[in-house]
Each structure stands twice: as C-alpha cells, then as structure tokens.
Design an enzyme around this catalytic site. Structure first.
Site, PDB file in Angstrom:
ATOM      1  N   ASP A 258       0.865  -1.177   0.000  1.00 39.27           N
ATOM      2  CA  ASP A 258       0.000   0.000   0.000  1.00 39.27           C
ATOM      3  C   ASP A 258       0.901   1.225   0.000  1.00 39.27           C
ATOM      4  O   ASP A 258       1.721   1.405   0.905  1.00 39.27           O
ATOM      5  CB  ASP A 258      -0.917   0.007   1.226  1.00 39.27           C
ATOM      6  CG  ASP A 258      -1.994   1.070   1.124  1.00 39.27           C
ATOM      7  OD1 ASP A 258      -3.126   0.719   0.763  1.00 39.27           O
ATOM      8  OD2 ASP A 258      -1.687   2.250   1.385  1.00 39.27           O
ATOM      9  N   ASN A 266      -1.532  12.883  -4.550  1.00 33.42           N
ATOM     10  CA  ASN A 266      -2.484  13.367  -5.555  1.00 33.42           C
ATOM     11  C   ASN A 266      -2.904  14.801  -5.283  1.00 33.42           C
ATOM     12  O   ASN A 266      -2.991  15.635  -6.208  1.00 33.42           O
ATOM     13  CB  ASN A 266      -3.718  12.469  -5.590  1.00 33.42           C
ATOM     14  CG  ASN A 266      -3.535  11.246  -6.462  1.00 33.42           C
ATOM     15  OD1 ASN A 266      -2.763  11.269  -7.420  1.00 33.42           O
ATOM     16  ND2 ASN A 266      -4.229  10.166  -6.141  1.00 33.42           N
ATOM     17  N   HIS A 271      -3.169  14.486 -10.130  1.00 36.29           N
ATOM     18  CA  HIS A 271      -3.418  13.078 -10.442  1.00 36.29           C
ATOM     19  C   HIS A 271      -2.455  12.528 -11.491  1.00 36.29           C
ATOM     20  O   HIS A 271      -2.142  11.346 -11.499  1.00 36.29           O
ATOM     21  CB  HIS A 271      -4.869  12.897 -10.901  1.00 36.29           C
ATOM     22  CG  HIS A 271      -5.861  13.023  -9.788  1.00 36.29           C
ATOM     23  ND1 HIS A 271      -6.103  12.011  -8.881  1.00 36.29           N
ATOM     24  CD2 HIS A 271      -6.670  14.062  -9.416  1.00 36.29           C
ATOM     25  CE1 HIS A 271      -7.018  12.401  -8.008  1.00 36.29           C
ATOM     26  NE2 HIS A 271      -7.383  13.646  -8.310  1.00 36.29           N
ATOM     27  N   ASP A 275      -0.455   9.170 -10.968  1.00 39.74           N
ATOM     28  CA  ASP A 275      -0.417   8.058 -11.926  1.00 39.74           C
ATOM     29  C   ASP A 275       1.016   7.667 -12.259  1.00 39.74           C
ATOM     30  O   ASP A 275       1.324   6.485 -12.415  1.00 39.74           O
ATOM     31  CB  ASP A 275      -1.155   8.451 -13.209  1.00 39.74           C
ATOM     32  CG  ASP A 275      -2.658   8.519 -13.021  1.00 39.74           C
ATOM     33  OD1 ASP A 275      -3.155   8.045 -11.987  1.00 39.74           O
ATOM     34  OD2 ASP A 275      -3.345   9.059 -13.922  1.00 39.74           O
ATOM     35  N   GLU A 301      -4.119   2.384  -4.754  1.00 36.96           N
ATOM     36  CA  GLU A 301      -2.678   2.265  -4.508  1.00 36.96           C
ATOM     37  C   GLU A 301      -2.309   0.924  -3.887  1.00 36.96           C
ATOM     38  O   GLU A 301      -1.229   0.770  -3.302  1.00 36.96           O
ATOM     39  CB  GLU A 301      -2.198   3.417  -3.614  1.00 36.96           C
ATOM     40  CG  GLU A 301      -2.759   3.403  -2.199  1.00 36.96           C
ATOM     41  CD  GLU A 301      -4.088   4.139  -2.050  1.00 36.96           C
ATOM     42  OE1 GLU A 301      -4.368   4.606  -0.941  1.00 36.96           O
ATOM     43  OE2 GLU A 301      -4.821   4.244  -3.054  1.00 36.96           O
TER      44      GLU A 301
END
Length: 384
Positions: A258, A266, A271, A275, A301
């Site tokens: 995680d 983010n 974002h 990514d 994630e």
C-alpha cells in the site's frame, strides 16, 4: 452423381466470392487487422478471377489464357501469405513478386508447346511452395500462438500444399501409364479439392482473427489499464492456478503493498503525478519480484505479489529491496521526482493450502500493522 468441370469451376468461383464478401464484412469489425482482411478478400477475388479465366481460356489467343490463370493463382496465394505475415506486422510481397516472375519466365520460355506441361505439372509447384510458406508463417506467428483455429489453418494449408506437390509429381507418371485421358480425372479431383479448400481456408482464417480478437479482449479484461499489471480479476484467476501447480514441499509467499500517503501525493502534485508514481511502482515491482512472480494491482494504490517457491526470509528480502528501489526511482530526476514510500505485509504458507483469499487476508493484516507502526516498513504475518 457426376458433376462436370464447368459446374465445379462455378462452385469454386461462387464460394470464393462469398468468402471475399464475408471477409470484407468482417473487416469492419476488426480495424486492427483491416489490411490483413483486405488482402485475404482480394486474394479470394483474384483466385475467382483465375478460375473464370481458366473456364474461358479458349477465348484467349493460344496459351495466353492458361498463362494468365497461372499468374493469377500465384498472385492469389501470395496475397493470402502476405496477409498472414501482416498479422505480426512484418509482411512482405517479395515472395509473391518472385513467384510471379518465375512463373512468367517459365511461360515465356516454354511458349505454346509447353503449355500442357506447365499447366498440369510445373504450375502446381509454386502453389505447393506458397502453401508451405503459409504453414511456416502461421507456426511462427506470435499473434496466433495458442489459438485453437491455428491448427485448422495449418492442416488446410498443409493438405492443400501436399495435394499440389503430389499433383506435380504423380501426374506425369499417371499420364505415362494411362495416357493423356487421365488428365480429365486429375482435373476433376483438383476441382473437388479446390471446392473444399475454398470453403475451409477462408473459414479458418476468419476463425483465427475472431479468436485473436476474443483473446485480446480477455487479456484486457484481466489487465490494469494504467500499469499493465494484472487487475483484481486477473489475480484471483491466475493466483489459485499457481498455488495448485506448486509442489507440496515448496512454500509460497505473498506480499501486499500500500503506497503511503498516496492521497496527499495526488492532492499536492496532481493526479497525473500520482499516476506516474503508480507506474513507477508497478515497473519496480515487476522487475524486483522476478519472472516467476504474479504481480497485480488490486485497486487504487494497493498491489500484491505472489511469490511461488520463496519462504518468508527470501520474500522479505524481495519486499525490502523493492521498497528501496521504488523510493529511489520515484525521487529520480527522470521519474516523477516525488518522495514516495510503501508499506508491506508478508504472509507465507505451504503450497498445498491452495487458499489465496486466506493468504491475502493474512498479508493484509500484516500490512495494517505496518501502516499503524509508522509506514514505510514490512511486517510479517504468522505462518499459515
């Protein structure tokens, strides 16, 4: 029931034209292979034209009708071969051009007097060769590997090629033994075989394209679009197979990941940057886990890596190495340039347990402890 040669030619022409129409219709549904399907449709049309020229060869001066038909047949088979090679993006018309040049040279050199030999014997050799090359192209194709229809196409092309090779070799022997009247029987057998081929080959090639498209859809349904890893569906489909395939005496470990504070990444960087971090982690995990591992993105994630054959100590080394490499890659100036870490839970079981959800649940519990303990660390679950 006796069927005369003109009727057999009509059957072949009609079947080839129907195949061309079906292939052009299918072309609309498979834009990825539009060029290949267009070539195959053209191939069937050229072969139909060759059959029509053969039927009406008496309307052409001397042996020019047979010569033209021979060239058209070679062109048709060559276009079919070119379409097969284009499936892997490596098509070339050099073989077809060479075949056409060789056949044209033979007809020019032989002239009218050699027309019967060129048509009944020598003309079969280019067809056999191109069919053999088609079989080779299908066998070597990466795109068609593992498809069931591939066997059908190979069998039809190989059978057709062997028939024409036998025709080239045996027809002179049969003519010498029974006289030229045997050529009518040979022509009828050739037409019967041609009718079967004109039905079976287009069906097989269309089945290949459809099956390949279905295979790509299945892969897409099991693949995470952003990272290229398996998604949750793919992981729970492949994972149990790996567990059940392992030897009972070998352990299997699972790492659950995680990414730490990913929402903050983010929110702070956008974002697109988030990514990029996910892609960096996926690439790092793919290389660090090794070729035998099953790495997947479960969502957001959250990632997992199933490590067959690794005990807890070996899996821990993989997880800790992966975490270090990920942090370095995320900070690198060629990457997103963002400080990012990952928390890891590790669970190990014997392969005979075969219970992937239980193994994942144990790894998740260890992962929660890693996050509660300050993140950027690896925790080990109790042995299952």
């Amino acid at each position: 029931m006796q069927i005369d040669l003109p009727t057999l030619y009509d059957l072949i022409v009609g079947t080839l034209l129907v195949a061309a129409g079906m292939t052009l219709w299918e072309r609309q549904a498979h834009p990825r292979h539009a060029r290949t399907l267009g070539l195959w449709a053209t191939s069937y049309g050229v072969m139909a034209a060759a059959s029509l020229v053969t039927m009406h060869r008496n309307h052409f001066p001397e042996a020019s009708g047979l010569a033209l038909a021979s060239l058209l047949f070679v062109l048709g088979y060559g276009l079919m071969l070119h379409g097969v090679t284009l499936l892997d993006g490596r098509g070339s018309l050099r073989v077809t051009a060479a075949g056409l040049a060789a056949v044209a040279a033979l007809w020019i050199a032989g002239g009218t007097g050699a027309a019967p030999v060129l048509w009944h014997h020598v003309g079969s050799i280019p067809v056999a060769l191109v069919c053999g090359l088609t079989v080779r192209a299908v066998l070597r194709s990466r795109t068609l590997r593992g498809l069931r229809a591939r066997v059908m196409v190979i069998a039809v092309a190989a059978g057709h090629g062997l028939f024409y090779f036998a025709r080239a070799v045996l027809t002179p022997l049969a003519t010498a033994a029974w006289g030229p009247d045997i050529l009518t029987a040979v022509a009828k057998v050739t037409m019967y075989e041609g009718v079967l081929y004109s039905m079976a080959m287009p069906m097989g090639l269309l089945a290949l394209v459809r099956e390949e498209a279905q295979s790509r859809l299945l892969v897409a349904a099991r693949t995470d679009y952003l990272t290229g890893l398996l998604n949750r569906h793919g992981f729970f489909e492949e994972g149990p197979r790996i567990l059940s395939a392992r030897r009972p005496d070998r352990p299997v470990s699972l790492l659950a990941f995680d990414l730490d504070h990913f929402k903050a990444i983010n929110d702070r960087h956008g974002h697109a940057a988030g990514d990029a971090v996910l892609r960096v982690f996926a690439e790092t995990a793919r290389h660090a886990a090794g070729p035998d591992a099953l790495v997947a993105r479960l969502g957001g994630e959250e990632f997992v890596a199933l490590l067959p054959g690794l005990d807890a100590a070996a899996a821990r080394r993989v997880g800790e190495s992966l975490a270090r490499r990920f942090t370095e890659a995320a900070l690198h100036h060629d990457g997103p340039g963002i400080a990012a870490t990952v928390s890891i839970g590790l669970a190990t079981a014997r392969a005979e347990c075969g219970d992937l959800p239980a193994l994942l649940s144990a790894a998740d519990c260890a992962l929660y402890r890693a996050k509660a303990g300050g993140r950027n660390r690896l925790e080990v679950a109790a042995a299952a």
